[in-house]
Design an enzyme around this catalytic site. Sequence first.
Site, short mmCIF file in Angstrom:
data_model
loop_
_atom_site.label_atom_id
_atom_site.label_comp_id
_atom_site.label_asym_id
_atom_site.label_seq_id
_atom_site.Cartn_x
_atom_site.Cartn_y
_atom_site.Cartn_z
N ARG A 33 6.86 -6.36 0.89
CA ARG A 33 6.22 -5.45 1.84
C ARG A 33 4.71 -5.40 1.65
O ARG A 33 4.02 -4.77 2.44
CB ARG A 33 6.84 -4.04 1.72
CG ARG A 33 8.30 -4.06 2.12
CD ARG A 33 8.90 -2.68 2.26
NE ARG A 33 10.33 -2.82 2.56
CZ ARG A 33 11.30 -2.60 1.71
NH1 ARG A 33 11.02 -2.24 0.48
NH2 ARG A 33 12.56 -2.75 2.05
N VAL A 34 4.20 -6.06 0.60
CA VAL A 34 2.75 -6.16 0.42
C VAL A 34 2.23 -7.37 1.20
O VAL A 34 1.15 -7.35 1.75
CB VAL A 34 2.40 -6.26 -1.08
CG1 VAL A 34 0.93 -6.55 -1.29
CG2 VAL A 34 2.79 -4.97 -1.78
#
Length: 517
Positions: free
Chosen positions: A365-366
Amino acid sequence: MKLRPEEITSVLKSRIKQYEAGIDVQEVGTVVQVGDGVARIQGLESAVASEMLELPHGVMGLVLNLEEDSIGAVLMGEDILIKEGDLVKRTGKVIQVPVGEALIGRVVNPLGEPLDDKGPVETAEYRSVEFKAPGVVRRQPVKEPLQTGIKAIDSMIPIGRGQRELIIGDRGTGKTAIALDTIINQKGQDVVCIYVAIGQKASTVAGLVARLEEHGAMDYTIVIMAPASTSAPMRYIAPYAGAAMGEYFTYSGRHALCIYDDLTAHADAHRQMSLLLRRPPGREAFPGDIFYLHSRLLERACKLNDKEGGGSLTALPVIETKAGDVSAYIPTNVISITDGQIFLESDLFYSGVRPAINVGISVSRVGGNAQIKAMKKVAGSLRLDLSQFRELEAFAKFGSELDEETQKSLARGERLVATLNQPQFAPWPVQDQVMIIFAATQGYADDVPVSRVSDFNALLLDHLKKHHPEIGNEIAASKDLTSETEARLRSVIEEFKESWDAAEGDIGAIPVVAYEV
């Protein structure tokens, strides 16, 4: 020697003047019930949660239940030595572990006591096992890559310093292998690694430590060992102790990596203790606070802002699934807490894809924030190409005639999979990954037989390092792939491609190293 009475009198008078009556007050309770590693104690009304208690025979207790007329404590040690009526003393200290440089290179238990026959751990600093995670204001976004050295992860599921990335999969799919490769790849990166082994066989952990020593990784690694043979309380506090040891470096402006292997065994230990303490069970007999158990642990992973020193604690929790079921209770809990997951699949593992990462449901999710610019440029289309390949592969099994475009996509996908295959204990520097992935995504390996893709990549990399080292050095220094560097890299690959002939037997095949689990 003569004794003078006046001297004796003056000494006695001064001693009497300085005399102070001191009373040593200790709060003492009594064991009223003991069994299965749990004791019920009366008389300690002022005890606090997570406080350490002193029992006879050097056994320590940890306060967990605070009830109206008694407290419930779990015992860290041989519970058979404790009997009803034994006296229990408060220490007044919440459970702490030793922290500091002295622990690096050591194998310790969750209380920081050595297990490696290298003498005592000499450190004067301690940290509480439970620690409140820093708030949003004290953090900054995750933007610095933590290179694992594994092509498939660094290109498609990048991990940043301060991130929490879950490694999830069935037993024997290579979860620990990814964790070990990541530790080995931190050599010279100024990252202190903490490997927490929860509920594993002691012989397995000894083998892992030997592997880390072999690759020089124990010089910057702490191993916390809570094997299956230890009590549930020791397995319960192990990951928190690991986080506390990592936080020492984080809050001093350095970088730490914590691997919790695995949190399924940790949840089981917590369930065992909770049921013995007669806490109400919920879904799958886990207590109601099972989500909080892991969220308060993983929230401690962070990237602190520059005012706080800019240190980071990266967490790589491991979860074992049963028959690939990611929708079970503990897996869904930890997936919802973390910033992404790397899902390892048995079918891929047994078909020879190593590491066996399912790109479809693995995610970071980064994202690109945790990648260098060069990797972002070359790996942009990689995930899409592989996802399309998996779909077309399933479709092609029906045996219908395929058009030319579909055949090209299938051929490219097969070669991308072969390019991303990697043996264990052989992490790649990021500049090498960029150059090889560039060659694969630009179609230079499309006409190379799949069985020889690894040979092609190894020889291409060797050619680049021997005859054109400036390309790799430039990517490593600038962390970018400029148009000039790209043009040079393209011309070198084309020049190498002309001399490459897959049918010729004069180029020795590179031996394939077996990927260990």
